[in-house]
Scaffold this motif. Structure first.
Motif, mmCIF file in Angstrom:
data_model
loop_
_atom_site.group_PDB
_atom_site.id
_atom_site.type_symbol
_atom_site.label_atom_id
_atom_site.label_comp_id
_atom_site.label_asym_id
_atom_site.label_seq_id
_atom_site.Cartn_x
_atom_site.Cartn_y
_atom_site.Cartn_z
ATOM 1 N N TYR A 313 0.744 -1.194 -0.035
ATOM 2 C CA TYR A 313 0.072 0.231 0.004
ATOM 3 C C TYR A 313 1.064 1.331 -0.106
ATOM 4 C CZ TYR A 313 -4.173 -2.947 1.205
ATOM 5 O OH TYR A 313 -5.065 -4.122 1.194
ATOM 6 N N TRP A 354 -1.519 -1.999 5.688
ATOM 7 C CA TRP A 354 -1.719 -0.858 5.342
ATOM 8 C C TRP A 354 -0.419 0.149 5.357
ATOM 9 C CZ3 TRP A 354 -3.912 2.516 2.124
ATOM 10 C CH2 TRP A 354 -3.764 3.706 2.238
ATOM 11 N N GLY A 397 -5.287 -5.086 7.057
ATOM 12 C CA GLY A 397 -4.900 -5.822 5.597
ATOM 13 C C GLY A 397 -4.780 -7.164 5.692
ATOM 14 N N LEU A 403 -8.206 -3.371 1.413
ATOM 15 C CA LEU A 403 -8.285 -1.962 1.868
ATOM 16 C C LEU A 403 -8.159 -0.975 0.536
ATOM 17 C CD1 LEU A 403 -5.892 -1.862 5.037
ATOM 18 C CD2 LEU A 403 -8.539 -2.477 4.794
ATOM 19 N N GLY A 408 -7.296 3.376 2.842
ATOM 20 C CA GLY A 408 -6.907 2.351 3.962
ATOM 21 C C GLY A 408 -8.027 1.918 4.639
ATOM 22 N N GLY A 416 -10.027 -1.747 8.378
ATOM 23 C CA GLY A 416 -8.768 -0.777 7.940
ATOM 24 C C GLY A 416 -8.730 0.216 9.037
ATOM 25 N N THR A 430 -0.190 6.064 8.376
ATOM 26 C CA THR A 430 0.623 4.814 8.738
ATOM 27 C C THR A 430 0.926 4.821 9.975
ATOM 28 O OG1 THR A 430 2.701 6.061 8.423
ATOM 29 C CG2 THR A 430 1.759 4.773 6.216
ATOM 30 N N GLY A 434 -5.572 -0.525 12.828
ATOM 31 C CA GLY A 434 -6.722 -1.144 11.985
ATOM 32 C C GLY A 434 -7.941 -1.411 12.904
#
Length: 490
Positions: A313, A354, A397, A403, A408, A416, A430, A434
């Motif tokens: 991602y 993610w 993920g 996602l 995301g 996500g 980041t 999640g």
């Protein structure tokens, strides 16, 4: 008098011998034919005895009777051959139809789902609302007879919403759900090859074998899907084993990915998957399965939407594939009118989360089903299921969780990162965790006939993040659905 009785018996034989030799009647027909052959022998003996005892003036009548008996023997022999060697020998066609009504608070949507062509897999639109056909041909009889079996699920099967032909091609327009060759090499071992569902979990795909309408979180988003490969099945006593070497899941040919149009990366690492079951008692089965291989990573793109040669991602991987590990344990306890299921899962995929780290998911599922007889409604049943699935590590993920490439989040299924966290983050989300997902499902079932099952279900799904996208564009932590279904098996 004896001659009249024999003639009457022979005259009645064609109506029995010419019974329809199709489907489930073939086995019964074989037994009838064996009995008829025995009667033919008795009749022949009676004719021979009558011929020897009668005067010469009765020879013409006895000759005619012999011809009739011989003709009947030919018909019986032909039916026997057709039943065991003809084109319909060993052929069975079974299936069901399951029109389904689903109302979801998430999108303020409600309506029937049935044979509508859609390759968007979601927990509110998975394997129900379709026509299922299972076509099986067995070549011979007994445990050593090989077979070929194909199941067709045109609008909800693996071929339409999961399978790809490799590379980046999208799923869809494939009516084949499974296709399996089974070749026994002994009473305990069979070689198998083809397209088959994975070995994970206690849930099955077919609506007429489910005690709910929707699938649980583990079936939809944790357990592997389907594989093309070859392997073997082995069973002896209380133990049973399955093993297969296959492509990456969901791929019907060797998968490859091209970066920026320069060179191709091939996923030449096969997936190894297997399952072991132990039947502890006549009604208790304990099993487990595992999967080891590599799975495709999201192909990262630049600001212009072109492939930039990186994967994941966040574009943090130079490889198109990440190592994939999955394992689960499950249990089924079956009573006269009850079923209890339990399952626990753990999965990991390298650089599939993610934020570019490893995706890790784990969870469990519990199900209880009870049947009883009601004075007003006849045969009834009720099911309660609880699911828990944690996909919080590194933003979520991996596995069956995909996602959004820019946000995301999977707003339909509730996975996500929170969009509030994403919007306030200075590092593209980041630093966000999640969602952890849970679901509680209650279903009521009615069995008017052996072929027809009626189901009603209410289900509440929730997460610890705002990851469910409502029709007004806002995100919430939960969703509710109501579903009703009629399943007619044949």
């Amino acid at each position: 008098m004896k001659k009249l009785l024999i003639s009457a018996l022979i005259a009645g034989l064609p109506g029995v011998a010419m019974a329809d030799a199709k489907g489930d009647e073939i086995a019964k027909l074989k037994a009838q034919l064996e009995a008829l052959q025995a009667q033919m022998q008795q009749l022949q003996q009676a004719v021979n005895a009558a011929t020897a005892a009668k005067a010469p003036e009765a020879d013409d009548g006895n000759a005619e009777l012999k011809q009739r008996v011989a003709g009947m023997e030919m018909k019986v022999d032909k039916l026997t051959t057709d039943a065991s060697e003809g084109p319909i020998a060993g052929l069975s066609i079974t299936g069901y139809m399951d029109p389904t009504y689903v109302a979801s608070r998430l999108g303020r949507s409600a309506g029937f789902q049935f044979v509508n062509h859609s390759n968007q897999y979601a927990y509110t639109n998975s394997t129900f609302g379709d026509v299922y056909l299972d076509i099986k041909k067995t070549f011979g009889v007994g445990p050593m007879a090989p077979s070929a079996e194909v199941s067709i699920l045109p609008n909800r099967g693996s071929g339409n919403n999961l399978l790809t032909s490799g590379g980046t091609s999208s799923a869809g327009n494939n009516i084949i759900n499974t296709a399996i060759i089974n070749f026994p090499v002994s009473d305990t071992t069979q070689l198998v090859a083809g397209l088959m569902n994975s070995f994970g979990g206690y849930e099955v795909q077919q609506s007429n074998q489910m005690n709910t309408i929707t699938h649980g979180l583990l079936y939809d988003f944790s357990d592997p899907g389907s594989y093309v490969g070859a392997g073997f099945n082995w069973s002896h006593g209380s133990w049973a084993t399955k093993f297969m070497i296959a492509n990456e899941q969901f791929h019907t040919n060797p998968n490859s990915a091209t970066d920026s149009g320069t060179h191709t990366h091939s996923n030449s690492t096969p997936t190894v998957t297997g399952r072991v079951d132990y039947t502890m008692t006549s009604n208790l089965d304990i099993g487990g399965s595992m999967n080891i291989g590599r799975q495709s990573l999201y192909a990262h793109t630049d600001a212009n939407g072109n492939g930039d040669g990186t994967y994941g991602y966040q574009g943090t991987s130079n490889s198109a594939y990440g190592a994939y590990y999955f394992g689960e344990l499950d249990m089924t306890l079956t009573g006269t009118d009850s079923v209890y299921n339990a399952e626990i899962d753990y999965g990991r995929q390298k650089q599939a989360a993610w934020n570019g780290g490893d995706a890790v998911w784990y969870g469990f599922s519990l199900l209880a089903h009870q049947k009883w007889n009601s004075e007003w409604f006849g045969r009834m049943g009720a099911t309660l299921r609880y699911d828990y699935l944690n996909d919080s590590k590194n933003g979520g993920g991996g596995g069956g969780i995909a996602l959004g490439q820019s946000s995301g989040v999977d707003g339909t299924n509730g996975f996500g990162i929170s969009q509030a966290c994403f919007n306030s983050s200075s590092v593209n989300g980041t630093d966000c965790s999640g969602a952890t997902r849970q679901a509680l499902t209650a279903a009521l079932l009615f069995y008017p006939t052996d072929q027809l099952t009626l189901k009603m279900e209410i289900r509440h799904d929730w997460a610890n993040r705002d990851v469910f996208l409502r029709s007004d564009g806002n995100y919430r932590k939960s969703n509710d659905i109501f579903a009703a279904q009629a399943v007619y098996s044949f």
